[in-house]
Write a protein that holds these residues in place. Structure first.
Motif, PDB file in Angstrom:
ATOM      1  N   ASP A   1      43.158  51.610  45.245  1.00 27.28           N
ATOM      2  CA  ASP A   1      41.828  52.229  45.129  1.00 27.28           C
ATOM      3  C   ASP A   1      40.788  51.265  44.563  1.00 27.28           C
ATOM      4  O   ASP A   1      39.623  51.289  44.966  1.00 27.28           O
ATOM      5  N   CYS A   2      41.193  50.432  43.614  1.00 34.19           N
ATOM      6  CA  CYS A   2      40.291  49.464  42.975  1.00 34.19           C
ATOM      7  C   CYS A   2      40.944  48.091  43.008  1.00 34.19           C
ATOM      8  O   CYS A   2      42.127  47.952  42.678  1.00 34.19           O
ATOM      9  N   PHE A   3      40.183  47.085  43.363  1.00 30.68           N
ATOM     10  CA  PHE A   3      40.690  45.709  43.435  1.00 30.68           C
ATOM     11  C   PHE A   3      39.747  44.807  42.658  1.00 30.68           C
ATOM     12  O   PHE A   3      38.568  44.701  42.987  1.00 30.68           O
ATOM     13  N   PHE A   4      40.279  44.141  41.617  1.00 33.83           N
ATOM     14  CA  PHE A   4      39.503  43.166  40.852  1.00 33.83           C
ATOM     15  C   PHE A   4      39.976  41.790  41.300  1.00 33.83           C
ATOM     16  O   PHE A   4      41.094  41.369  41.006  1.00 33.83           O
ATOM     17  N   ASP A   5      39.095  41.082  42.021  1.00 33.44           N
ATOM     18  CA  ASP A   5      39.480  39.838  42.696  1.00 33.44           C
ATOM     19  C   ASP A   5      39.021  38.611  41.912  1.00 33.44           C
ATOM     20  O   ASP A   5      37.824  38.339  41.796  1.00 33.44           O
ATOM     21  N   ASN A   6      40.000  37.854  41.396  1.00 33.90           N
ATOM     22  CA  ASN A   6      39.727  36.587  40.721  1.00 33.90           C
ATOM     23  C   ASN A   6      40.042  35.379  41.594  1.00 33.90           C
ATOM     24  O   ASN A   6      39.746  34.251  41.201  1.00 33.90           O
ATOM     25  N   VAL A   7      40.667  35.595  42.756  1.00 33.68           N
ATOM     26  CA  VAL A   7      41.332  34.514  43.478  1.00 33.68           C
ATOM     27  C   VAL A   7      40.726  34.210  44.840  1.00 33.68           C
ATOM     28  O   VAL A   7      40.549  33.065  45.223  1.00 33.68           O
ATOM     29  N   GLY A   8      40.400  35.240  45.627  1.00 35.64           N
ATOM     30  CA  GLY A   8      39.885  35.027  46.970  1.00 35.64           C
ATOM     31  C   GLY A   8      40.967  34.581  47.938  1.00 35.64           C
ATOM     32  O   GLY A   8      42.168  34.718  47.684  1.00 35.64           O
ATOM     33  N   GLY A   9      40.561  34.009  49.090  1.00 34.32           N
ATOM     34  CA  GLY A   9      41.502  33.475  50.061  1.00 34.32           C
ATOM     35  C   GLY A   9      42.300  34.540  50.787  1.00 34.32           C
ATOM     36  O   GLY A   9      41.947  35.720  50.805  1.00 34.32           O
ATOM     37  N   GLN A  10      43.418  34.103  51.386  1.00 33.44           N
ATOM     38  CA  GLN A  10      44.244  35.003  52.186  1.00 33.44           C
ATOM     39  C   GLN A  10      44.834  36.134  51.349  1.00 33.44           C
ATOM     40  O   GLN A  10      44.969  37.264  51.824  1.00 33.44           O
TER      41      GLN A  10
ATOM     42  N   GLY B   1      35.752  35.993  41.039  1.00 35.25           N
ATOM     43  CA  GLY B   1      35.899  34.565  41.262  1.00 35.25           C
ATOM     44  C   GLY B   1      36.706  34.285  42.502  1.00 35.25           C
ATOM     45  O   GLY B   1      37.192  35.201  43.185  1.00 35.25           O
ATOM     46  N   SER B   2      36.872  33.001  42.807  1.00 29.29           N
ATOM     47  CA  SER B   2      37.626  32.577  43.994  1.00 29.29           C
ATOM     48  C   SER B   2      38.367  31.293  43.676  1.00 29.29           C
ATOM     49  O   SER B   2      38.187  30.269  44.326  1.00 29.29           O
TER      50      SER B   2
END
Length: 329
Positions: free
Chosen positions: A210-219, A238-239
């Motif tokens: 339901d919720c995604f906290f993205d620090n990484v990015g990419g595939q 971040g990525s």
């Protein structure tokens, strides 16, 4: 008075190297303008955003620090106070009021002072406002955090547990998995050893995300987004998967999932006008949760100003668990 600062010798190419940095010593003017303070560094924060921020060689590396006030023409801060500010990798700083966040010794003991650039600094406020404001979690929902053993991700997971969510994470070692589970993460996988990220995500979050906290990015981020539930929310913090890459990082397109599942995705930085005036609110709440034992703090501390580049490179390589910080004095 003399000051030392660390600077880039050249633009970074891929993962920074120790030879990319040098220490410069110079005189610092002690006369202060109204609102300024003169400070001596206590500890320095090393953070991923420094890697991609476009500051040129020759000037001090940017970043946050906790420092002791040596002289002041600012009524908020007196000589001897400890202040968290954006002074960069520098031993003695002349700092304007706009670069100061808060007085640290009103909140933290001497033993916990490094938390001023961690859980009660930029990473803590990033986790607090980025997750709660952008993801707007509801009790019983499933939250996914990549980079879940890092300075921000480890705090997002704990805040999500406080809010009554199931929390799923991924990180890069079995030791970090154990750390994340000690914080309350329900399921965690090692992205370096899993043969199939989609299968690992499905195993850990069989009912979707339901919720995604993205620090990484990419595939990895694309695979997570493709397994989100309808009306899911994504906070793009971040990525780091791309920060040291010499070639563009590839990932599957996410627009089909964004449209069909009506997802909401938003990027942010914590010094935006919508967040900055509310930092005291975040510091107060995070402090309370620490006191109540609801937030656990883990730091990887490096000693010595001259070792700041080593700590920075180690953080970008994933050597740290929790917040990476350098203690100087």
């Amino acid at each position: 008075m003399k000051t030392k600062y660390l600077t880039k010798t050249k633009a970074f190419e891929g993962l920074p190297k120790l030879s990319d940095f040098k220490i410069v010593e110079e005189d610092i003017e002690e006369n202060l303008a109204d609102g300024e303070i003169l400070t001596e560094v206590v500890c320095i924060s090393v953070d991923p955003f420094i890697r991609v921020y476009p500051f040129p060689p020759g000037i001090p590396v940017i970043g946050f620090q906790v420092a002791k006030v040596l002289a002041s023409k600012n009524e908020k801060y007196q000589k001897g106070n400890l202040v968290m500010h954006f002074g960069g990798w520098k031993t003695i700083c002349k700092v304007a009021d706009s670069s100061c966040w808060y007085r640290v010794d009103n909140v933290l003991s001497k033993e916990d002072i490094t938390q001023g650039v961690g859980v009660l600094g930029m990473p803590g406020m990033t986790a607090y406002f980025g997750f709660l404001d952008l993801c707007q979690p509801k009790e019983g929902e499933t939250v996914m955090v990549n980079g879940c053993a890092g300075a921000v991700g480890s705090l997002v997971g704990q805040i999500a547990k406080i809010k009554g969510c199931k929390v799923v994470g991924c990180c890069g070692s079995d030791e970090k998995i154990a750390f994340a589970k000690s914080l309350g993460f329900d399921e965690v996988f090692n992205y370096k050893t899993e043969k199939s990220w989609p299968e690992a995500i499905k195993r850990c979050a069989p009912n979707g995300i339901d919720c995604f906290f993205d620090n990484v990015g990419g595939q990895l981020a694309s695979d997570i987004i493709n397994q989100m539930n309808t009306k899911g929310r994504i906070a793009c913090c971040g990525s780091i998967s791309s920060y040291n890459s010499k070639t563009p990082v590839q990932g599957d397109i996410v627009q089909p999932a964004m449209v069909s599942k009506q997802l909401k995705m938003e990027g942010f930085v914590i010094n935006e006008d919508r967040f900055k005036p509310r930092h005291p609110e975040g510091v107060k709440q995070m402090s309370q949760w620490i006191t109540e034992g609801k937030i656990k703090v883990r730091e990887t501390v490096t000693e010595g100003f001259e070792n700041t580049p080593k700590a920075f490179i180690g953080m970008l390589s994933g050597d740290n668990t929790g917040k990476a910080v350098v203690r100087v004095n």
